[in-house]
Write an enzyme that holds these catalytic residues in place. Structure first.
Site, PDB file in Angstrom:
ATOM      1  N   HIS A   1       4.469   4.144  12.086  1.00 52.49           N
ATOM      2  CA  HIS A   1       3.474   5.162  12.470  1.00 52.49           C
ATOM      3  C   HIS A   1       4.010   6.203  13.430  1.00 52.49           C
ATOM      4  O   HIS A   1       3.249   6.753  14.227  1.00 52.49           O
ATOM      5  CB  HIS A   1       2.199   4.521  13.082  1.00 52.49           C
ATOM      6  CG  HIS A   1       1.550   3.521  12.192  1.00 52.49           C
ATOM      7  ND1 HIS A   1       0.351   2.920  12.512  1.00 52.49           N
ATOM      8  CD2 HIS A   1       1.907   3.017  10.989  1.00 52.49           C
ATOM      9  CE1 HIS A   1       0.021   2.073  11.538  1.00 52.49           C
ATOM     10  NE2 HIS A   1       0.954   2.119  10.606  1.00 52.49           N
TER      11      HIS A   1
ATOM     12  N   GLU B   1      -4.801   1.621   3.022  1.00 49.09           N
ATOM     13  CA  GLU B   1      -4.682   0.444   3.893  1.00 49.09           C
ATOM     14  C   GLU B   1      -4.701   0.859   5.352  1.00 49.09           C
ATOM     15  O   GLU B   1      -5.261   0.170   6.203  1.00 49.09           O
ATOM     16  CB  GLU B   1      -3.384  -0.308   3.583  1.00 49.09           C
ATOM     17  CG  GLU B   1      -3.251  -1.659   4.287  1.00 49.09           C
ATOM     18  CD  GLU B   1      -2.608  -1.605   5.672  1.00 49.09           C
ATOM     19  OE1 GLU B   1      -2.629  -2.609   6.376  1.00 49.09           O
ATOM     20  OE2 GLU B   1      -2.088  -0.529   6.066  1.00 49.09           O
ATOM     21  N   GLU B   2      -4.079   1.982   5.659  1.00 49.58           N
ATOM     22  CA  GLU B   2      -3.919   2.404   7.054  1.00 49.58           C
ATOM     23  C   GLU B   2      -5.248   2.770   7.714  1.00 49.58           C
ATOM     24  O   GLU B   2      -5.331   2.880   8.930  1.00 49.58           O
ATOM     25  CB  GLU B   2      -2.954   3.590   7.146  1.00 49.58           C
ATOM     26  CG  GLU B   2      -1.526   3.262   6.716  1.00 49.58           C
ATOM     27  CD  GLU B   2      -0.814   2.312   7.663  1.00 49.58           C
ATOM     28  OE1 GLU B   2      -1.412   1.892   8.673  1.00 49.58           O
ATOM     29  OE2 GLU B   2       0.346   1.985   7.373  1.00 49.58           O
TER      30      GLU B   2
ATOM     31  N   ASP C   1       4.280  -6.289   3.723  1.00 52.63           N
ATOM     32  CA  ASP C   1       3.844  -5.235   4.647  1.00 52.63           C
ATOM     33  C   ASP C   1       4.168  -5.593   6.095  1.00 52.63           C
ATOM     34  O   ASP C   1       3.593  -5.026   7.019  1.00 52.63           O
ATOM     35  CB  ASP C   1       2.335  -4.996   4.456  1.00 52.63           C
ATOM     36  CG  ASP C   1       1.862  -3.690   5.066  1.00 52.63           C
ATOM     37  OD1 ASP C   1       2.706  -2.822   5.364  1.00 52.63           O
ATOM     38  OD2 ASP C   1       0.642  -3.547   5.252  1.00 52.63           O
TER      39      ASP C   1
ATOM     40  N   ASP D   1       6.476   1.868   6.050  1.00 58.29           N
ATOM     41  CA  ASP D   1       5.159   1.219   6.032  1.00 58.29           C
ATOM     42  C   ASP D   1       4.261   2.062   5.136  1.00 58.29           C
ATOM     43  O   ASP D   1       3.722   3.067   5.576  1.00 58.29           O
ATOM     44  CB  ASP D   1       4.606   1.156   7.459  1.00 58.29           C
ATOM     45  CG  ASP D   1       3.203   0.570   7.516  1.00 58.29           C
ATOM     46  OD1 ASP D   1       2.769   0.002   6.507  1.00 58.29           O
ATOM     47  OD2 ASP D   1       2.560   0.698   8.567  1.00 58.29           O
TER      48      ASP D   1
ATOM     49  N   HIS E   1       0.848  -1.205   0.000  1.00 68.27           N
ATOM     50  CA  HIS E   1       0.000   0.000   0.000  1.00 68.27           C
ATOM     51  C   HIS E   1       0.873   1.240   0.000  1.00 68.27           C
ATOM     52  O   HIS E   1       1.965   1.245   0.583  1.00 68.27           O
ATOM     53  CB  HIS E   1      -0.956  -0.005   1.188  1.00 68.27           C
ATOM     54  CG  HIS E   1      -0.308   0.043   2.547  1.00 68.27           C
ATOM     55  ND1 HIS E   1      -0.047   1.231   3.194  1.00 68.27           N
ATOM     56  CD2 HIS E   1       0.118  -0.935   3.372  1.00 68.27           C
ATOM     57  CE1 HIS E   1       0.508   0.974   4.367  1.00 68.27           C
ATOM     58  NE2 HIS E   1       0.639  -0.337   4.507  1.00 68.27           N
TER      59      HIS E   1
ATOM     60  N   ASP F   1      -0.343   4.442   0.903  1.00 70.30           N
ATOM     61  CA  ASP F   1      -0.719   5.497   1.862  1.00 70.30           C
ATOM     62  C   ASP F   1       0.104   5.347   3.133  1.00 70.30           C
ATOM     63  O   ASP F   1       0.700   4.289   3.376  1.00 70.30           O
ATOM     64  CB  ASP F   1      -2.219   5.430   2.205  1.00 70.30           C
ATOM     65  CG  ASP F   1      -2.592   4.169   2.972  1.00 70.30           C
ATOM     66  OD1 ASP F   1      -2.142   3.076   2.568  1.00 70.30           O
ATOM     67  OD2 ASP F   1      -3.304   4.270   3.979  1.00 70.30           O
TER      68      ASP F   1
END
Ligand code: ZN
Length: 411
Positions: free
Chosen positions: A383, A178-179, A201, A144, A81, A83
């Protein structure tokens, strides 16, 4: 071999484009800026020579590396992903390269005194001597999952440049959002047309995952009755006290901070309330399907009990399933995990096979008909400002992708 500088350059060209997703938005992609990277990825996929490069109206990207052998072998897919998490800003990412890491503290930001220290993040030690890519302490990095994107593209490029490596048809898929849990929502599994796939991922080198939580969310609403406190005797019902009874009746040790491995939990993540109404928001998690159902039952029974005590409906509960453990979809096709494990071992990577205490897009895709275990992308501390990725782990992930393609064609 795969050039370290080449992979670092590609990675940096992706993480410096802001693609933060937004759970409050109802569009797909949830933020317009995700198109900035999506459009670039389409160009990059064409540049390296992939076929059928396609982006749909929701920014889902698919492309094909055609088979280079005569016999029919399974079509496999690789997915990641583009995003980044709304938990922390992804604007103006300014990656720092730490070459030949000495195993000591890394100053991410001298003026704000932000330190990435192995005293706190012990995983750092295993990367002594390697090249780390970190943040400047003010943003997340976006490894990520732009590490996954970088690795998949680099692996496809490598296979194109090395036609002596025989492989079947390979499909690649890049998703937005995805997040915020929507990466798989508009993924067209039949258009993708793979027999199985891998999300790139995961976190540290060696991770290979095909078990995740069964997940549900519960909203508990408690209704009270407000009366002037001076005249409240026998009349006031304080919803906050009833909510407190509800909270205290659930097993106190079955919470995220007291569980690990395959142990499930109830997680109270939000309370808002006053005398008249209190709302509790929970998530329920368990790898075991029966235990998962039992946990939901516990909350429903507790609701009924409290209502019986009060001889009326003071508590109302609404439970919604969110996603399920992919294990039941992967176990019947266990060779797809075995191939990934064999690929890692042949590259001297120790596979770390463990149940995920969370979910992945792969779990949703598995239930949509595309069995989809998750493989490491190499990053740590997702994150947040301490996120980093060793370039060597990204190279290893590229090698794993290439090896999986090769092994699948030999089976
Ligand atoms: Zn991710």
């Amino acid at each position: 071999m795969i050039s370290k500088q080449h992979i670092i350059n590609r990675f940096i060209s992706y993480v410096t484009i802001d693609t933060e997703s937004d759970p409050e938005s109802n569009t797909t992609p949830s933020t317009k800026k995700q198109w900035d990277l999506a459009n670039k990825l389409v160009e990059d996929l064409k540049d390296i020579g992939l076929e059928d490069v396609n982006i749909d109206e929701h920014a889902y990207i698919m492309a094909t590396l055609p088979s280079n052998i005569d016999q029919k072998v399974p079509t496999i897919g690789f997915i990641s992903h583009f995003d980044t998490s709304p938990d922390f800003t992804g604007a103006n990412v300014n990656p720092q390269i730490v070459e030949n890491y000495d195993g000591k503290d890394i100053t991410l930001n001298a003026s704000e005194n932000i330190i990435l220290s192995p005293d706190y993040f012990e995983d750092l030690i295993q990367y002594k001597g390697q090249t780390l890519i970190t943040t400047d302490g003010t943003t997340l990095l976006g490894a990520d999952d732009k590490a996954g994107i970088t690795e998949i593209i680099t692996a496809m490029e490598y296979l194109i440049q090395h036609p002596e490596i025989k492989h079947g048809k390979i499909r690649i898929g890049f998703t937005p959002d995805e997040e915020i849990g929507r990466g798989a929502h508009k993924f067209d599994v039949s258009k993708f047309g793979a027999d199985w796939a891998y999300t790139m991922d995961g976190s540290q080198i060696g991770e290979l995952e095909y078990e995740n939580f069964n997940a549900a969310g519960a909203v508990v609403t408690v209704k009270g009755k407000i009366v002037h406190p001076g005249y409240a005797k026998g009349k006031m019902i304080n919803s906050m006290y009833i909510a407190q009874d509800f909270i205290n009746s659930l097993p106190r040790m079955e919470t995220p901070e007291h569980t690990s491995g395959r142990e499930g939990f109830f997680h109270l993540h939000n309370i808002k309330g006053n005398v008249e109404e209190t709302q509790l928001q929970y998530i329920i998690r368990d790898h075991d399907k029966e235990h998962f159902e039992a946990r939901k039952k516990v909350m429903i029974n507790l609701t009924n009990e409290i209502n019986t005590q009060h001889a009326k409906e003071v508590v109302h509960i609404e439970i919604k399933d969110q996603y399920f453990n992919m294990r039941e979809k992967v176990e019947p096709v266990m060779h797809i995990v075995d191939i990934a494990e064999e690929a890692m071992k042949s590259l001297d990577i120790t596979p770390i096979i463990k149940p995920i205490r969370g979910g992945t897009d792969g779990s949703q895709l598995s239930f949509m008909g595309l069995p989809c275990p998750n493989i490491f992308a190499g990053g740590h501390n997702f994150h947040g400002r301490y996120e980093y990725v060793p370039a060597e782990s990204m190279i290893k992930a590229v090698e794993v992708i290439v090896k999986i393609a090769e092994l699948t064609a030999k089976k």
